[in-house]
Design a protein around this motif. Structure first.
Motif, PDB file in Angstrom:
ATOM      1  N   VAL A  53     -43.349  23.782  22.136  1.00  0.00           N
ATOM      2  CA  VAL A  53     -42.329  25.017  22.090  1.00  0.00           C
ATOM      3  C   VAL A  53     -40.888  24.380  21.676  1.00  0.00           C
ATOM      4  CG1 VAL A  53     -41.384  26.794  23.302  1.00  0.00           C
ATOM      5  CG2 VAL A  53     -43.494  26.361  23.814  1.00  0.00           C
ATOM      6  N   ASN A  55     -37.284  25.952  20.325  1.00  0.00           N
ATOM      7  CA  ASN A  55     -36.202  27.077  20.101  1.00  0.00           C
ATOM      8  C   ASN A  55     -37.071  28.263  20.169  1.00  0.00           C
ATOM      9  OD1 ASN A  55     -33.972  25.319  19.796  1.00  0.00           O
ATOM     10  ND2 ASN A  55     -34.497  24.964  17.594  1.00  0.00           N
ATOM     11  N   GLY A  56     -37.745  28.482  21.138  1.00  0.00           N
ATOM     12  CA  GLY A  56     -38.437  29.827  21.309  1.00  0.00           C
ATOM     13  C   GLY A  56     -39.521  30.255  20.332  1.00  0.00           C
ATOM     14  N   GLU A  57     -39.796  28.895  19.684  1.00  0.00           N
ATOM     15  CA  GLU A  57     -40.890  29.016  18.966  1.00  0.00           C
ATOM     16  C   GLU A  57     -42.220  28.307  19.002  1.00  0.00           C
ATOM     17  OE1 GLU A  57     -39.140  28.446  15.006  1.00  0.00           O
ATOM     18  OE2 GLU A  57     -38.617  30.292  14.961  1.00  0.00           O
ATOM     19  N   LYS A  88     -43.106  37.339  23.181  1.00  0.00           N
ATOM     20  CA  LYS A  88     -42.075  36.409  23.805  1.00  0.00           C
ATOM     21  C   LYS A  88     -42.485  36.021  25.313  1.00  0.00           C
ATOM     22  CE  LYS A  88     -37.691  37.979  21.755  1.00  0.00           C
ATOM     23  NZ  LYS A  88     -36.325  38.699  21.837  1.00  0.00           N
ATOM     24  N   LYS A  89     -42.900  37.139  25.800  1.00  0.00           N
ATOM     25  CA  LYS A  89     -43.538  36.904  27.343  1.00  0.00           C
ATOM     26  C   LYS A  89     -44.450  35.636  27.264  1.00  0.00           C
ATOM     27  CE  LYS A  89     -43.259  41.456  29.264  1.00  0.00           C
ATOM     28  NZ  LYS A  89     -43.818  42.762  29.722  1.00  0.00           N
ATOM     29  N   ILE A  91     -44.891  32.919  24.894  1.00  0.00           N
ATOM     30  CA  ILE A  91     -43.873  31.952  24.723  1.00  0.00           C
ATOM     31  C   ILE A  91     -43.097  31.400  25.900  1.00  0.00           C
ATOM     32  CG2 ILE A  91     -42.072  30.953  23.266  1.00  0.00           C
ATOM     33  CD1 ILE A  91     -42.940  33.077  21.059  1.00  0.00           C
ATOM     34  N   ALA A  92     -42.772  32.252  26.618  1.00  0.00           N
ATOM     35  CA  ALA A  92     -41.736  31.726  28.058  1.00  0.00           C
ATOM     36  C   ALA A  92     -42.605  31.193  29.118  1.00  0.00           C
ATOM     37  CB  ALA A  92     -41.292  33.392  28.568  1.00  0.00           C
ATOM     38  N   GLU A  95     -43.662  27.871  27.530  1.00  0.00           N
ATOM     39  CA  GLU A  95     -42.737  26.856  27.654  1.00  0.00           C
ATOM     40  C   GLU A  95     -42.447  26.374  29.137  1.00  0.00           C
ATOM     41  OE1 GLU A  95     -38.207  26.641  25.731  1.00  0.00           O
ATOM     42  OE2 GLU A  95     -38.943  28.399  26.235  1.00  0.00           O
TER      43      GLU A  95
END
Length: 152
Positions: A53, A55-57, A88-89, A91-92, A95
């Motif tokens: 992961v 920068n949020g990608e 987004k959830k 990815i979070a 991460e």
């Protein structure tokens, strides 16, 4: 023999041997034209790949997709980093778990869905110890022996 889209199911066999897989996610992949054509021909490999992961990608590193035979100057690099498409959830969650010691984000399977899009199944895995690997080998051999007994 020509492969149909439903036949494309490229697995990372080493992943389940080296890692205990917990939660899994299905992600889309950002590909160029010649990359998807090579995948549809079955010319891809997930050996020695991993995700990270940044920068949020979410990115996949070291995934091999062979150059397309008819690609001319438009051909792609075989082992470039490719972006994965997730919520987004998701990815979070990746991460958070990816930063913990002993956990990795591992690609498990590459396939083409019903709409003709390439998808990648990734999982959060904890590295196995040597004795865990021996246990996995023993379980696999036991399954084969049982299957042989029931075939007869």
């Amino acid at each position: 023999m020509k492969m149909t889209q439903k036949d494309i199911n490229i697995k990372n066999k080493r992943a389940t041997f080296d890692y205990a897989i917990g939660e899994t996610f299905t992600a889309g992949i950002v590909l160029t034209g010649t990359e998807i054509k090579s995948i549809r021909l079955g010319k891809a490999s997930l050996v020695d790949t991993f995700c990270y992961v940044d920068n949020g990608e979410v990115w996949i590193k070291n995934m091999y997709i062979a150059e397309y035979f008819y690609g001319t100057y438009n051909n792609h690099a075989e082992r470039r980093d490719r972006k994965l498409l997730l919520n987004k959830k998701e990815i979070a969650k990746l991460e958070k778990n990816g930063k913990e010691a002993g956990f990795s984000i591992i690609p498990l399977r590459l396939f083409i869905n019903d709409r003709g899009l390439a998808k990648l199944v990734i999982g959060i895995g904890r590295g196995k110890k040597e004795y865990d690997k021996r246990q996995s080998i023993k379980e696999r051999e036991d399954k084969r022996a049982m299957a042989r007994l029931f075939e007869k």
